[in-house]
Design a protein around this motif. Structure first.
Motif, PDB file in Angstrom:
ATOM      1  N   THR B 104       0.800  -1.232   0.000  1.00 19.54           N
ATOM      2  CA  THR B 104       0.000   0.000   0.000  1.00 19.54           C
ATOM      3  C   THR B 104       0.837   1.288   0.000  1.00 19.54           C
ATOM      4  O   THR B 104       0.572   2.178  -0.812  1.00 19.54           O
ATOM      5  N   PRO B 105       1.835   1.427   0.885  1.00 17.38           N
ATOM      6  CA  PRO B 105       2.602   2.682   0.843  1.00 17.38           C
ATOM      7  C   PRO B 105       3.199   2.967  -0.540  1.00 17.38           C
ATOM      8  O   PRO B 105       3.123   4.102  -1.030  1.00 17.38           O
ATOM      9  N   GLY B 106       3.747   1.937  -1.168  1.00 15.41           N
ATOM     10  CA  GLY B 106       4.321   2.112  -2.502  1.00 15.41           C
ATOM     11  C   GLY B 106       3.262   2.453  -3.535  1.00 15.41           C
ATOM     12  O   GLY B 106       3.466   3.302  -4.411  1.00 15.41           O
ATOM     13  N   MET B 107       2.123   1.774  -3.443  1.00 11.35           N
ATOM     14  CA  MET B 107       1.010   2.055  -4.363  1.00 11.35           C
ATOM     15  C   MET B 107       0.557   3.506  -4.221  1.00 11.35           C
ATOM     16  O   MET B 107       0.307   4.197  -5.212  1.00 11.35           O
ATOM     17  N   VAL B 108       0.418   3.939  -2.980  1.00 11.37           N
ATOM     18  CA  VAL B 108      -0.076   5.291  -2.718  1.00 11.37           C
ATOM     19  C   VAL B 108       0.921   6.330  -3.237  1.00 11.37           C
ATOM     20  O   VAL B 108       0.538   7.306  -3.903  1.00 11.37           O
ATOM     21  N   MET B 109       2.197   6.122  -2.973  1.00 12.08           N
ATOM     22  CA  MET B 109       3.194   7.099  -3.418  1.00 12.08           C
ATOM     23  C   MET B 109       3.280   7.141  -4.946  1.00 12.08           C
ATOM     24  O   MET B 109       3.412   8.210  -5.545  1.00 12.08           O
ATOM     25  N   THR B 110       3.175   5.977  -5.578  1.00 13.22           N
ATOM     26  CA  THR B 110       3.215   5.944  -7.037  1.00 13.22           C
ATOM     27  C   THR B 110       1.985   6.648  -7.614  1.00 13.22           C
ATOM     28  O   THR B 110       2.077   7.394  -8.595  1.00 13.22           O
ATOM     29  N   THR B 111       0.831   6.400  -6.976  1.00 13.19           N
ATOM     30  CA  THR B 111      -0.396   7.056  -7.439  1.00 13.19           C
ATOM     31  C   THR B 111      -0.276   8.566  -7.312  1.00 13.19           C
ATOM     32  O   THR B 111      -0.655   9.320  -8.214  1.00 13.19           O
ATOM     33  N   LYS B 112       0.289   9.014  -6.196  1.00 12.91           N
ATOM     34  CA  LYS B 112       0.467  10.457  -6.027  1.00 12.91           C
ATOM     35  C   LYS B 112       1.345  11.017  -7.156  1.00 12.91           C
ATOM     36  O   LYS B 112       1.012  12.025  -7.774  1.00 12.91           O
ATOM     37  N   ALA B 113       2.446  10.329  -7.419  1.00 14.70           N
ATOM     38  CA  ALA B 113       3.351  10.806  -8.480  1.00 14.70           C
ATOM     39  C   ALA B 113       2.642  10.829  -9.830  1.00 14.70           C
ATOM     40  O   ALA B 113       2.782  11.778 -10.608  1.00 14.70           O
ATOM     41  N   LEU B 114       1.878   9.779 -10.079  1.00 12.09           N
ATOM     42  CA  LEU B 114       1.152   9.683 -11.355  1.00 12.09           C
ATOM     43  C   LEU B 114       0.185  10.847 -11.505  1.00 12.09           C
ATOM     44  O   LEU B 114       0.128  11.496 -12.558  1.00 12.09           O
ATOM     45  N   ARG B 131       2.225  -0.213 -13.175  1.00 16.24           N
ATOM     46  CA  ARG B 131       2.645  -1.579 -13.496  1.00 16.24           C
ATOM     47  C   ARG B 131       3.887  -2.009 -12.723  1.00 16.24           C
ATOM     48  O   ARG B 131       4.203  -3.192 -12.674  1.00 16.24           O
ATOM     49  N   GLY B 132       4.579  -1.070 -12.113  1.00 15.03           N
ATOM     50  CA  GLY B 132       5.761  -1.424 -11.330  1.00 15.03           C
ATOM     51  C   GLY B 132       5.457  -1.692  -9.863  1.00 15.03           C
ATOM     52  O   GLY B 132       6.367  -1.823  -9.060  1.00 15.03           O
ATOM     53  N   ASN B 133       4.179  -1.759  -9.517  1.00 18.02           N
ATOM     54  CA  ASN B 133       3.800  -2.011  -8.119  1.00 18.02           C
ATOM     55  C   ASN B 133       3.013  -3.307  -8.050  1.00 18.02           C
ATOM     56  O   ASN B 133       1.876  -3.380  -8.502  1.00 18.02           O
ATOM     57  N   LEU B 134       3.636  -4.336  -7.470  1.00 19.90           N
ATOM     58  CA  LEU B 134       2.954  -5.624  -7.369  1.00 19.90           C
ATOM     59  C   LEU B 134       2.086  -5.675  -6.125  1.00 19.90           C
ATOM     60  O   LEU B 134       2.447  -5.149  -5.078  1.00 19.90           O
ATOM     61  N   CYS B 135       0.936  -6.312  -6.283  1.00 22.05           N
ATOM     62  CA  CYS B 135       0.066  -6.601  -5.150  1.00 22.05           C
ATOM     63  C   CYS B 135      -0.346  -8.050  -5.305  1.00 22.05           C
ATOM     64  O   CYS B 135      -0.715  -8.467  -6.393  1.00 22.05           O
ATOM     65  N   ARG B 136      -0.237  -8.838  -4.244  1.00 24.39           N
ATOM     66  CA  ARG B 136      -0.605 -10.248  -4.347  1.00 24.39           C
ATOM     67  C   ARG B 136      -1.995 -10.498  -3.760  1.00 24.39           C
ATOM     68  O   ARG B 136      -2.504 -11.608  -3.846  1.00 24.39           O
ATOM     69  N   CYS B 137      -2.584  -9.481  -3.143  1.00 31.76           N
ATOM     70  CA  CYS B 137      -3.849  -9.712  -2.430  1.00 31.76           C
ATOM     71  C   CYS B 137      -5.090  -9.287  -3.217  1.00 31.76           C
ATOM     72  O   CYS B 137      -6.091  -9.978  -3.201  1.00 31.76           O
ATOM     73  N   THR B 138      -5.053  -8.125  -3.826  1.00 33.50           N
ATOM     74  CA  THR B 138      -6.317  -7.501  -4.236  1.00 33.50           C
ATOM     75  C   THR B 138      -6.776  -7.822  -5.651  1.00 33.50           C
ATOM     76  O   THR B 138      -7.930  -7.567  -5.987  1.00 33.50           O
ATOM     77  N   GLY B 139      -5.864  -8.306  -6.502  1.00 39.79           N
ATOM     78  CA  GLY B 139      -6.254  -8.440  -7.908  1.00 39.79           C
ATOM     79  C   GLY B 139      -6.380  -7.090  -8.593  1.00 39.79           C
ATOM     80  O   GLY B 139      -6.849  -7.015  -9.722  1.00 39.79           O
ATOM     81  N   TYR B 140      -6.004  -6.032  -7.915  1.00 36.84           N
ATOM     82  CA  TYR B 140      -5.876  -4.666  -8.457  1.00 36.84           C
ATOM     83  C   TYR B 140      -7.197  -3.963  -8.790  1.00 36.84           C
ATOM     84  O   TYR B 140      -7.186  -2.778  -9.112  1.00 36.84           O
ATOM     85  N   VAL B 141      -8.319  -4.686  -8.760  1.00 40.75           N
ATOM     86  CA  VAL B 141      -9.577  -4.087  -9.210  1.00 40.75           C
ATOM     87  C   VAL B 141      -9.871  -2.825  -8.403  1.00 40.75           C
ATOM     88  O   VAL B 141     -10.145  -1.753  -8.951  1.00 40.75           O
ATOM     89  N   LYS B 142      -9.776  -2.965  -7.090  1.00 47.78           N
ATOM     90  CA  LYS B 142     -10.131  -1.829  -6.236  1.00 47.78           C
ATOM     91  C   LYS B 142      -9.009  -0.786  -6.193  1.00 47.78           C
ATOM     92  O   LYS B 142      -9.241   0.365  -5.839  1.00 47.78           O
ATOM     93  N   ILE B 143      -7.829  -1.184  -6.557  1.00 48.55           N
ATOM     94  CA  ILE B 143      -6.743  -0.203  -6.639  1.00 48.55           C
ATOM     95  C   ILE B 143      -6.995   0.740  -7.819  1.00 48.55           C
ATOM     96  O   ILE B 143      -6.876   1.963  -7.685  1.00 48.55           O
ATOM     97  N   VAL B 144      -7.389   0.188  -8.948  1.00 49.35           N
ATOM     98  CA  VAL B 144      -7.714   1.040 -10.102  1.00 49.35           C
ATOM     99  C   VAL B 144      -8.861   1.990  -9.728  1.00 49.35           C
ATOM    100  O   VAL B 144      -8.805   3.196 -10.008  1.00 49.35           O
ATOM    101  N   GLU B 145      -9.865   1.440  -9.057  1.00 44.41           N
ATOM    102  CA  GLU B 145     -10.992   2.288  -8.640  1.00 44.41           C
ATOM    103  C   GLU B 145     -10.515   3.395  -7.705  1.00 44.41           C
ATOM    104  O   GLU B 145     -10.949   4.547  -7.813  1.00 44.41           O
ATOM    105  N   ALA B 146      -9.608   3.057  -6.807  1.00 43.23           N
ATOM    106  CA  ALA B 146      -9.106   4.049  -5.847  1.00 43.23           C
ATOM    107  C   ALA B 146      -8.367   5.171  -6.572  1.00 43.23           C
ATOM    108  O   ALA B 146      -8.512   6.346  -6.224  1.00 43.23           O
ATOM    109  N   VAL B 147      -7.585   4.819  -7.583  1.00 39.80           N
ATOM    110  CA  VAL B 147      -6.859   5.856  -8.328  1.00 39.80           C
ATOM    111  C   VAL B 147      -7.872   6.782  -9.007  1.00 39.80           C
ATOM    112  O   VAL B 147      -7.716   8.014  -8.995  1.00 39.80           O
TER     113      VAL B 147
END
Lengths: 293, 160, 757
Positions: B104-114, B131-147
């Motif tokens: 999450t911290p890496g995802m959040v910081m990358t999203t901020k930069a983006l 694409r440089g941030n791996l997540c093994r739990c969420t399947g990314y669906v909700k991460i895309v929604e969060a962005v």
């Protein structure tokens, strides 16, 4: 990691002097995204790293008046990818830069680092070779230039001598009749390239007749290479579907791929044909759209 | 071999003595105790260690600490201010984009930069940016929604 | 039933600390005097240790301890102790590349690394075996030379008369299906800190899915009383089964700590995680399915060879569980399941989300499509005709209570537009749709001969509720689920609840977070504890408000007497009860999953499962005919939740499972040469990243009849079970080629396409 000295010169001359010392157990540090991995996990042991961070001019990125592109070797790939000038005048190069690693990697990784690491799979090499780029090499005192296609001497090896540094890449102007594109195959959305094919083609205005063409292949030989037999088949001809197919097949003849984790040699050969066809087809479509005129 | 290092992290200046081998990630976690930045692979392949260096997202595991000398580093700990979550953080919370939280911290910081760079990204640009941030739990669906939600929240902030 | 908190997609209770970086994982902990431990691992797949020279390492400045087999207890360990086969440190023989040989404790990482490199080991190489079939050949090298063969565990289950049924049925299909080693790749690698205190008690901080059983395992292997071991968890960066059974780095760190008198930390590098962190068990499955003309599946006959790797770990339990799921899906009257686990000189397997079921379901659900093809009927119709139904006992004794398999199939096929897409004329693109069903446990299992849970709740005068549960949160969200159950039952808001689950000293004995069991088992205990606390609160309120406890209403943080308009703040009542009347308000709750009549461990089979969960996934894929690349365009996942406790988190469990299922189907495989893992980093071992994911539509199907809290069942694993066969079936629909091996890679597809042309 074994201990090493970290040096941060503030001039080219100083940097080259430092690089000349220590019996080759010294390397220039640009973005570090490859080098650090080699040192942390690949067993690379060095006595010193020479950081290029404070060397002025190495991250210069600009278009010359004649339309050629100068990229300082320490220009981050992210800067190339996002440069309005590069996107407008050399979209194929901007796109190839965007294919490298992740956004984070491209913030640090530099075009010079991508080339000097001399991985056969380096994403920027095929497009820059296809565009006829020149490498500007300095020893701190004077520059010499070599064609980028002659810059690589083997996997991980270049023509740089002790105390020499890649200073810049010069990409000649692309005429209005010219088109360049890089096609990459990968296993997942972030990957080293399995095979990369770049084409540069200059067309006779108002036609799909090829005036000049270079086809460069990545990850299918010890260094990035040109598919010369295919090029010879294309120059002076009208690029139609049948010729595209024949030339794409011919490109395979120049490829000497190996089998590794990313793909078998046989599969790579298939990809050379497929990606050559896609690159040439894109060029043909561009010419036929009348982009030349 | 230790050398002096002057570095600004989340607005605080630090004067440290740091071995040349240490990465920015090591210094953040071990010297400064900022363990919000995670080490997932040590090779720049998972993005869990992403921080912003002079505003640019970088893998802190591949950045030698001394390369960051004199520069500004922003970590996940410096993103929210005065107990108020940054809009990107709010979006990750509200959309359920967090499971184990290690990425999450890496995802959040990358999203901020983006979103700093491109306040109105397309779905394709979001996918390319993360694409440089791996997540093994969420399947990314909700991460895309969060962005996408963060994008809206930031746009609303602009209007205010 | 009207609920305030159950069913809502509320944010996780731990979302804010996780999104601000405040959440501390085990790997983030600091303590005074902390040393770095590192393990010297075998570079050989099979070798005898002739001698070890640690003198140079011992002399290195900054090294505080160097240990080998002679410094650690020499007992053997395994998940089932009666199958123990693994040393803490190898004294005589190493059995895979990565086996633990020696360890050091030093002041920092670099010193520890250097010390490890200074240990000299003289090996005598032994012949090694890497393939299960070769390992079963007579005269094959023995991975464990004290055993008679490499075949190490076998299971046979028989229901009905499969031979007769196979002879009499109208259609039979058979085939062999192969799956390979998949790595868990938790973002936080396995790690621990061990520390002894002045009372000779050992505390271990680690990221464990089952701290109580790991506490027992550590005590067992170290030969110390259980009461002297305490396991403390922190936030956990993923589990997926990998952190269920104790890793030997726990006893290794413990011994190093004992010798140095200081806390010792050992953290896997990413490479160690890939090469020694254990994997999903590879299965080779020979399967026959037989059906009658009317579509009834009457017989299934399966032989499995499982690749254990060098040690047992969870192998026997995994294959046993596979047999139970095999027997339950579709209620087939004639069943034969024969399986053996085989030792090879490779990294061992362990539990991995789905626990042997994804492998099995790849075979059964792929073959069902082959059967439909042979019979000339729609694979969906064939499945509908054989759907498991609610209530009743299957031929193998599985008690199905609450089953919405048909509803799941209908929902998934409708959302993917099954009939339209199946009827779609070819437009030149190679697109196809496929689906697969699944059954899995939705509530752990009775495999230990029992299945129970306990929870404690206290209401504090300062206005908080403390919930002590063993529902460990490794990221799946059980803290939030437990807090929701407690909040709903108590009539307070979610933010009032603090969940503690991290310390074996504090939490009741529990088997851990695995087998999709926490919601069902711990959730029931939490609900019971909340009811108990609520009753205590009602009694206290009744006394204060001078009413009958039966007339006390507690809702939305208010307390009042039925019929009265005067509503009191709930925590004011608690405050008053505690501080004015001295009445503590707390509750305890237990849930004991009652064993069926006549239950015995050896004969229980599918009666081990307290609650089954069904589901269907339908996928659409597109194949690039030139490169062989399979792209999953869309997945529709319809899964049973019983009652959905948290919509967002249930979707998240399924979406994350699907990502792992896509990896299993198309990308992930540990590649070895002579036993050495070649892809020990994310660059080469590909897991799906954000750009690889399809559109996912999750449909949560509620069903009745489950004994879970508010009727809920577990949803942690099911989403991974049917993904791979659904993709394989869709690939067949797209290109007419049937793949019997996973992962389905680009070159496999291209090769197959070449053959069909």
């Amino acid at each position: 990691m074994k201990p090493f000295e970290y040096k941060r010169p503030s001039s080219l001359e100083e940097a080259c002097t430092m690089l000349a010392a220590q019996d080759g157990r010294v390397k220039a540090l640009a973005g570090g995204t490859d080098l650090l991995v080699q040192m942390k996990q690949g067993g690379l042991e060095l006595d010193a790293l020479v950081s290029l961070r404070d060397v002025p001019g190495l991250d210069a990125l600009h278009l010359e008046e004649d339309g050629s592109l100068i990229m300082g070797s320490a220009t981050p790939l992210g800067a190339i990818e996002n440069s309005p000038d590069v996107r407008r005048a050399f979209p194929g190069i901007a796109e190839a830069a965007s294919f490298v690693g992740s956004m984070q990697v491209r913030s640090r990784a530099t075009v010079g680092g991508n080339l000097c690491n001399a991985a056969p799979s380096a994403d920027t090499a095929p497009i820059l070779i296809a565009c006829g780029s020149t490498a500007v090499i300095t020893d701190g005192q004077a520059d010499r230039t070599v064609l980028l296609e002659d810059f690589f001497s083997g996997p991980g090896q270049t023509v740089l001598g002790p105390g020499e540094l890649l200073r810049a890449i010069v990409v000649p102007p692309v005429p209005e009749t010219g088109f360049a594109k890089y096609c990459k195959s990968f296993r997942s959305a972030m990957d080293c390239c399995t095979v990369g094919v770049a084409v540069y083609s200059d067309f006779v205005p108002g036609s799909a007749v090829v005036r000049d063409l270079r086809l460069a292949l990545g990850a299918v030989a010890p260094t990035p290479i040109r598919a010369r037999a295919a090029e010879a088949m294309l120059v002076g001809q009208e690029l139609d579907e049948a010729l595209t197919d024949r030339a794409s097949l011919e490109a395979v003849a120049d490829a000497l791929p190996i089998s590794d984790l990313r793909a078998s040699a046989a599969y790579r050969k298939v990809l050379v044909e497929v990606l050559s066809r896609r690159a040439l087809t894109a060029a043909r479509a561009w010419a036929e759209r009348g982009a030349v005129a | 071999m230790k050398q002096e290092l002057l570095i600004t992290v989340n607005g605080d200046e630090h004067h440290l003595l740091v071995d040349t081998r240490r990465t920015l990630l090591d210094v953040l976690r071990d010297d400064l105790g900022l363990t919000g930045t995670k080490n997932g692979c040590g090779a720049g392949e998972c993005g869990a260690c992403t921080v912003l260096l002079d505003g640019e997202p970088v893998n802190s595991c591949l950045t030698l600490a001394h390369e960051a000398a004199g520069r500004d580093v922003l970590t996940i700990e410096g993103l929210s201010s005065g107990g108020v979550l940054h809009p990107v953080q709010q979006a990750f919370v509200s959309q359920g984009a967090i499971q184990c939280g290690f990425c999450t911290p890496g995802m959040v910081m990358t999203t901020k930069a983006l979103l700093d760079r491109n306040p109105d990204p397309t779905r394709e640009e979001i996918l390319a940016g993360l694409r440089g941030n791996l997540c093994r739990c969420t399947g990314y669906v909700k991460i895309v929604e969060a962005v996408e939600v963060a994008q809206c929240l930031l746009a609303e902030e602009e209007l205010v | 039933m009207s609920t305030c908190i159950i069913g809502k997609g509320l944010p996780r209770v731990d979302a804010v600390p996780k999104v601000t970086g405040a959440a501390q994982y085990t790997v983030d902990l600091k303590m005074p005097g902390l040393l770095v431990g590192k393990i010297l691992r075998s570079p050989h797949a099979h070798a005898r240790i002739k001698s070890i020279d640690t003198s140079a390492a011992e002399q290195l400045k900054g090294v505080l301890a160097v240990i080998t087999a002679k410094d650690v207890p020499d007992g053997l360990f395994s998940f089932y102790q009666w199958l123990a086969d693994k040393n803490i440190l190898c004294g005589e023989t190493v059995r895979y590349i990565g086996d633990e040989v020696a360890a050091v404790a030093a002041v920092d990482d670099d010193t520890a690394e250097e010390a490890v490199s200074l240990i000299k080991v003289d090996y005598e190489l032994l012949p090694a075996v890497f393939d299960v079939h070769a390992a079963l050949e007579p005269g094959a090298p023995l991975v464990h030379d004290d055993k008679e063969s490499n075949s190490t565990w076998s299971v046979e289950r028989l229901f009905g008369d499969p031979d007769k049924a196979l002879a009499e049925c109208d259609f039979v299909v058979e085939g062999t299906y192969v799956t390979h080693a998949q790595a868990h790749t938790c973002l936080e690698t396995s790690n621990c800190i061990a520390k002894w205190d002045e009372k000779d008690r050992l505390t271990i901080w680690t990221n464990a899915q089952a701290p109580h059983t790991q506490r027992q395992e550590v005590a067992r292997i170290l030969g110390i009383p259980r009461r002297n071991v305490r396991v403390i968890n922190s936030y956990m960066g993923g589990g997926f089964g990998s952190k269920l059974v104790m890793d030997v780095k726990l006893p290794i760190a413990s011994v190093l700590s004992r010798l140095t008198g200081r806390p010792v930390r050992i953290v896997n590098t990413r490479s160690e995680e890939f090469t020694t962190g254990k994997t999903r068990y590879p299965y080779t499955m020979s399967l026959k399915t037989g059906a009658m003309k009317d579509g009834r599946i009457v017989v299934r006959d399966l032989t499995v060879i499982g690749d254990a790797g060098a040690y047992h770990d969870k192998g026997p339990a995994t294959i046993n569980f596979s047999s139970m799921m095999f027997g339950t899906l579709y209620d087939v009257p004639n069943i034969r399941f024969q399986a053996q686990m085989v030792y090879t000189n490779k990294e061992m397997g362990t539990a991995f989300r789905g626990f042997g079921n994804p492998q099995l379901t790849f075979a059964t659900e792929s073959q069902l499509d082959e059967l439909a093809h042979k019979m000339g009927i729609d694979p969906l119709d064939l499945r509908l005709r054989n759907s498991n139904c609610s209530m009743g006992t299957t031929s193998c004794g599985a008690e199905i209570c609450g089953c919405a398999m048909t509803e799941c199939m209908e929902a998934a096929s409708e959302a993917i537009e099954w009939s339209q897409k199946k009827a779609r004329p070819s437009d030149g693109t190679l697109r196809g749709v496929g689906l697969a069903n699944m059954v899995h446990t939705g509530g752990g299992g009775r495999f230990y001969g029992y299945n129970s849970a306990e929870a404690f709740i206290k209401l504090s005068d300062e206005g908080t509720v403390t919930l002590i549960t063993s529902a460990l949160d490794m990221g799946q969200g059980s803290h939030t689920t437990m807090a929701q159950i407690a909040a709903e039952e108590l009539g307070v808001s979610l933010s009032d609840i603090n969940v503690l689950s991290h310390d074996t000293e504090l939490t009741p004995y529990d088997l851990g977070s695995w087998g999709s069991r926490a919601t069902f088992m711990d959730g029931n205990a939490v609900q019971a504890a909340a009811r108990d606390a609520r009753a205590a609160l009602a009694e206290a309120a009744a006394e204060m408000l001078e009413a009958d406890p039966a007339d006390i209403v507690i809702e939305e943080s208010k307390v009042w007497v039925k019929g009265s308009s005067e509503k009191h703040d709930l925590f004011e009542i608690v405050d008053h009860a505690v501080n004015a009347h001295g009445i503590p308000i707390s509750g305890t709750g237990q849930f004991v999953d009652k064993l069926p009549e006549g239950y015995t461990i050896p004969t229980a089979f599918a009666k081990n499962i307290p609650c089954f969960s069904f589901g269907t996934q339908a996928v659409e894929v597109e194949v690039d005919p030139e490169t062989g690349q399979v792209r999953v365009l869309r997945v529709v996942a319809a899964h049973e939740t019983g009652t959905t406790i948290n919509q967002t988190m249930s979707e998240g469990q399924i979406e994350g499972s699907i990502a792992q299922g896509i990896g299993f189907a198309l990308m992930e495989r540990l590649v070895r040469q002579e036993g050495k893992v070649q892809n020990d980093r994310f660059l080469d071992y590909k897991i799906p990243n954000i750009g690889d994911m399809p559109e996912i539509e999750t449909i949560l199907v509620e069903s009745v009849g489950t004994k879970g809290p508010f009727g809920a069942k577990g949803i942690g694993e099911p989403g991974l079970v049917p993904t791979a066969p659904a993709i394989a079936n869709a690939v067949f629909d797209a290109i007419g080629v049937r793949f019997h091996e996973l992962p389905i890679t680009r070159d496999m597809v291209l090769e197959a396409l070449k053959e069909t042309r």
